[in-house]
Design a protein around this motif. Structure first.
Motif, PDB file in Angstrom:
ATOM      1  N   SER A  12       0.819  -1.207   0.000  1.00 22.92           N
ATOM      2  CA  SER A  12       0.000   0.000   0.000  1.00 22.92           C
ATOM      3  C   SER A  12       0.856   1.262   0.000  1.00 22.92           C
ATOM      4  O   SER A  12       0.357   2.350  -0.275  1.00 22.92           O
ATOM      5  CB  SER A  12      -0.930   0.012   1.211  1.00 22.92           C
ATOM      6  OG  SER A  12      -0.186  -0.010   2.410  1.00 22.92           O
ATOM      7  N   ALA A  15       0.714   3.446  -3.071  1.00 24.13           N
ATOM      8  CA  ALA A  15      -0.443   4.308  -3.302  1.00 24.13           C
ATOM      9  C   ALA A  15      -0.100   5.776  -3.085  1.00 24.13           C
ATOM     10  O   ALA A  15      -0.681   6.660  -3.720  1.00 24.13           O
ATOM     11  CB  ALA A  15      -1.594   3.894  -2.395  1.00 24.13           C
ATOM     12  N   SER A  16       0.837   6.049  -2.205  1.00 26.91           N
ATOM     13  CA  SER A  16       1.193   7.443  -1.907  1.00 26.91           C
ATOM     14  C   SER A  16       1.938   8.098  -3.064  1.00 26.91           C
ATOM     15  O   SER A  16       2.119   9.316  -3.072  1.00 26.91           O
ATOM     16  CB  SER A  16       2.035   7.510  -0.635  1.00 26.91           C
ATOM     17  OG  SER A  16       3.280   6.849  -0.817  1.00 26.91           O
ATOM     18  N   ARG A  19      -1.917   9.468  -7.858  1.00 26.48           N
ATOM     19  CA  ARG A  19      -3.156  10.189  -7.645  1.00 26.48           C
ATOM     20  C   ARG A  19      -4.339   9.246  -7.854  1.00 26.48           C
ATOM     21  O   ARG A  19      -4.222   8.206  -8.505  1.00 26.48           O
ATOM     22  CB  ARG A  19      -3.267  11.362  -8.625  1.00 26.48           C
ATOM     23  CG  ARG A  19      -2.239  12.477  -8.407  1.00 26.48           C
ATOM     24  CD  ARG A  19      -2.611  13.699  -9.249  1.00 26.48           C
ATOM     25  NE  ARG A  19      -1.751  14.825  -8.927  1.00 26.48           N
ATOM     26  CZ  ARG A  19      -0.752  15.237  -9.682  1.00 26.48           C
ATOM     27  NH1 ARG A  19      -0.457  14.592 -10.794  1.00 26.48           N
ATOM     28  NH2 ARG A  19      -0.023  16.286  -9.333  1.00 26.48           N
ATOM     29  N   GLU A  20      -5.480   9.643  -7.309  1.00 26.28           N
ATOM     30  CA  GLU A  20      -6.716   8.914  -7.591  1.00 26.28           C
ATOM     31  C   GLU A  20      -7.083   9.106  -9.063  1.00 26.28           C
ATOM     32  O   GLU A  20      -6.866  10.176  -9.613  1.00 26.28           O
ATOM     33  CB  GLU A  20      -7.845   9.434  -6.696  1.00 26.28           C
ATOM     34  CG  GLU A  20      -7.645   9.165  -5.221  1.00 26.28           C
ATOM     35  CD  GLU A  20      -7.728   7.688  -4.877  1.00 26.28           C
ATOM     36  OE1 GLU A  20      -8.186   6.899  -5.742  1.00 26.28           O
ATOM     37  OE2 GLU A  20      -7.337   7.316  -3.779  1.00 26.28           O
ATOM     38  N   PRO A  21      -7.627   8.070  -9.740  1.00 27.04           N
ATOM     39  CA  PRO A  21      -7.974   6.751  -9.208  1.00 27.04           C
ATOM     40  C   PRO A  21      -6.855   5.721  -9.339  1.00 27.04           C
ATOM     41  O   PRO A  21      -7.054   4.555  -9.034  1.00 27.04           O
ATOM     42  CB  PRO A  21      -9.162   6.361 -10.089  1.00 27.04           C
ATOM     43  CG  PRO A  21      -8.825   6.963 -11.420  1.00 27.04           C
ATOM     44  CD  PRO A  21      -8.122   8.263 -11.118  1.00 27.04           C
ATOM     45  N   SER A  23      -4.239   5.319  -7.592  1.00 27.45           N
ATOM     46  CA  SER A  23      -3.581   4.918  -6.346  1.00 27.45           C
ATOM     47  C   SER A  23      -3.989   3.530  -5.880  1.00 27.45           C
ATOM     48  O   SER A  23      -3.267   2.891  -5.120  1.00 27.45           O
ATOM     49  CB  SER A  23      -3.878   5.936  -5.246  1.00 27.45           C
ATOM     50  OG  SER A  23      -5.260   5.991  -4.975  1.00 27.45           O
ATOM     51  N   SER A  24      -5.142   3.035  -6.332  1.00 27.76           N
ATOM     52  CA  SER A  24      -5.605   1.714  -5.906  1.00 27.76           C
ATOM     53  C   SER A  24      -5.126   0.605  -6.836  1.00 27.76           C
ATOM     54  O   SER A  24      -5.390  -0.569  -6.593  1.00 27.76           O
ATOM     55  CB  SER A  24      -7.138   1.691  -5.832  1.00 27.76           C
ATOM     56  OG  SER A  24      -7.705   1.972  -7.111  1.00 27.76           O
ATOM     57  N   ARG A  25      -4.410   0.961  -7.879  1.00 28.03           N
ATOM     58  CA  ARG A  25      -3.957  -0.045  -8.847  1.00 28.03           C
ATOM     59  C   ARG A  25      -2.664  -0.720  -8.386  1.00 28.03           C
ATOM     60  O   ARG A  25      -1.818  -0.086  -7.776  1.00 28.03           O
ATOM     61  CB  ARG A  25      -3.728   0.597 -10.219  1.00 28.03           C
ATOM     62  CG  ARG A  25      -4.998   1.095 -10.897  1.00 28.03           C
ATOM     63  CD  ARG A  25      -4.679   1.759 -12.220  1.00 28.03           C
ATOM     64  NE  ARG A  25      -5.884   2.180 -12.905  1.00 28.03           N
ATOM     65  CZ  ARG A  25      -6.577   1.419 -13.756  1.00 28.03           C
ATOM     66  NH1 ARG A  25      -6.146   0.197 -14.029  1.00 28.03           N
ATOM     67  NH2 ARG A  25      -7.660   1.881 -14.344  1.00 28.03           N
ATOM     68  N   GLN A  33      -0.595   3.832 -16.630  1.00 29.83           N
ATOM     69  CA  GLN A  33      -1.363   5.052 -16.439  1.00 29.83           C
ATOM     70  C   GLN A  33      -0.616   6.268 -17.001  1.00 29.83           C
ATOM     71  O   GLN A  33       0.611   6.251 -17.143  1.00 29.83           O
ATOM     72  CB  GLN A  33      -1.625   5.266 -14.945  1.00 29.83           C
ATOM     73  CG  GLN A  33      -2.490   4.201 -14.315  1.00 29.83           C
ATOM     74  CD  GLN A  33      -3.857   4.146 -14.965  1.00 29.83           C
ATOM     75  OE1 GLN A  33      -4.619   5.109 -14.930  1.00 29.83           O
ATOM     76  NE2 GLN A  33      -4.178   3.002 -15.561  1.00 29.83           N
ATOM     77  N   MET A  37      -0.586  10.860 -13.529  1.00 30.55           N
ATOM     78  CA  MET A  37      -1.144  10.192 -12.360  1.00 30.55           C
ATOM     79  C   MET A  37      -0.131  10.093 -11.222  1.00 30.55           C
ATOM     80  O   MET A  37      -0.488   9.756 -10.095  1.00 30.55           O
ATOM     81  CB  MET A  37      -1.633   8.782 -12.728  1.00 30.55           C
ATOM     82  CG  MET A  37      -2.929   8.745 -13.521  1.00 30.55           C
ATOM     83  SD  MET A  37      -4.380   9.265 -12.554  1.00 30.55           S
ATOM     84  CE  MET A  37      -4.576  10.952 -13.118  1.00 30.55           C
ATOM     85  N   GLN A  39       2.126  11.517  -8.337  1.00 31.12           N
ATOM     86  CA  GLN A  39       2.155  12.693  -7.477  1.00 31.12           C
ATOM     87  C   GLN A  39       3.368  13.545  -7.838  1.00 31.12           C
ATOM     88  O   GLN A  39       4.463  13.040  -8.048  1.00 31.12           O
ATOM     89  CB  GLN A  39       2.251  12.273  -6.004  1.00 31.12           C
ATOM     90  CG  GLN A  39       1.047  11.522  -5.479  1.00 31.12           C
ATOM     91  CD  GLN A  39      -0.116  12.450  -5.149  1.00 31.12           C
ATOM     92  OE1 GLN A  39      -0.057  13.646  -5.407  1.00 31.12           O
ATOM     93  NE2 GLN A  39      -1.173  11.902  -4.563  1.00 31.12           N
TER      94      GLN A  39
END
Length: 206
Positions: A12, A15-16, A19-21, A23-25, A33, A37, A39
């Motif tokens: 996890s 994820a930092s 960016r959304e969406p 971050s969950s990939r 992406q 995407m 940060q």
């Protein structure tokens, strides 16, 4: 008997970096992406990166321009064959800029790299706030992209402590594990002074 307790982390921490969406990939999917995407990549930075062919996170991770800057940074610290030689390679750097050492190269603007022409180098430096080759090498979104690539395809996370136990190094398809082991003593009944061997260091005969 010996029992183990495990606490897992599903990567996890990646994820930092996104960016959304996105971050969950998982890392492999995140690489596909758009580079925006990540940060820290502004709209201006995304446009400047696109001008040199960097459109996806993977493109940034595998970029020749950023990879060259990173290679030169490592070499300036004496790492790798290039660092051992101390020579500034003419196919990587525009030697007409008058640089005489690897450390000098790091202080030059990005346009000194062979993979960038002057306009692209200036635009990149402005958009990324990367005034020097060293700034390119350590640009946080690039470092994050490299780490995603390494994690996604089984390599070592480039920012992991090299002395960390192997099971704590995150790799795709294998979760990092923090393992704690402890002993459990099972008693058949209460211990008393009359239980043979119960208290070997004590003398209850007195």
């Amino acid at each position: 008997r010996r029992q183990g307790h495990t606490m897992t982390d599903d990567l996890s921490h990646t994820a930092s970096w996104l960016r959304e969406p996105a971050s969950s990939r998982p890392p492999a999917s995140a690489l596909a992406q758009p580079v925006g995407m990540l940060q820290g990549v502004s709209g201006q930075a995304e446009q400047a990166l696109g001008a040199i062919g960097i459109h996806r996170v993977l493109d940034l991770a595998a970029s020749v321009v950023f990879g060259t800057a990173h290679q030169l940074l490592e070499a300036s610290d004496g790492r790798g064959p290039l660092g051992a030689s101390g020579v500034v390679p003419a196919d990587l750097v525009d030697t007409t800029a008058g640089v005489s050492s690897l450390r000098d190269v790091l202080l030059q603007p990005p346009a000194v790299l062979r993979g960038l022409d002057d306009p692209a180098g200036r635009d990149l430096a402005l958009a990324l706030s990367a005034a020097t080759v060293r700034d390119l090498a350590v640009w946080p979104p690039y470092i994050a992209a490299r780490r995603l690539l390494n994690i996604a395809y089984g390599g070592d996370d480039v920012s992991v402590d090299p002395e960390a136990p192997d099971e704590l190094v995150p790799r795709m398809g294998r979760l990092p594990v923090d393992r704690v082991e402890y002993d459990v003593l099972t008693l058949d009944g209460p211990l008393t002074p009359h239980t043979p061997g119960a208290f070997p260091d004590d003398d209850f005969s007195k």
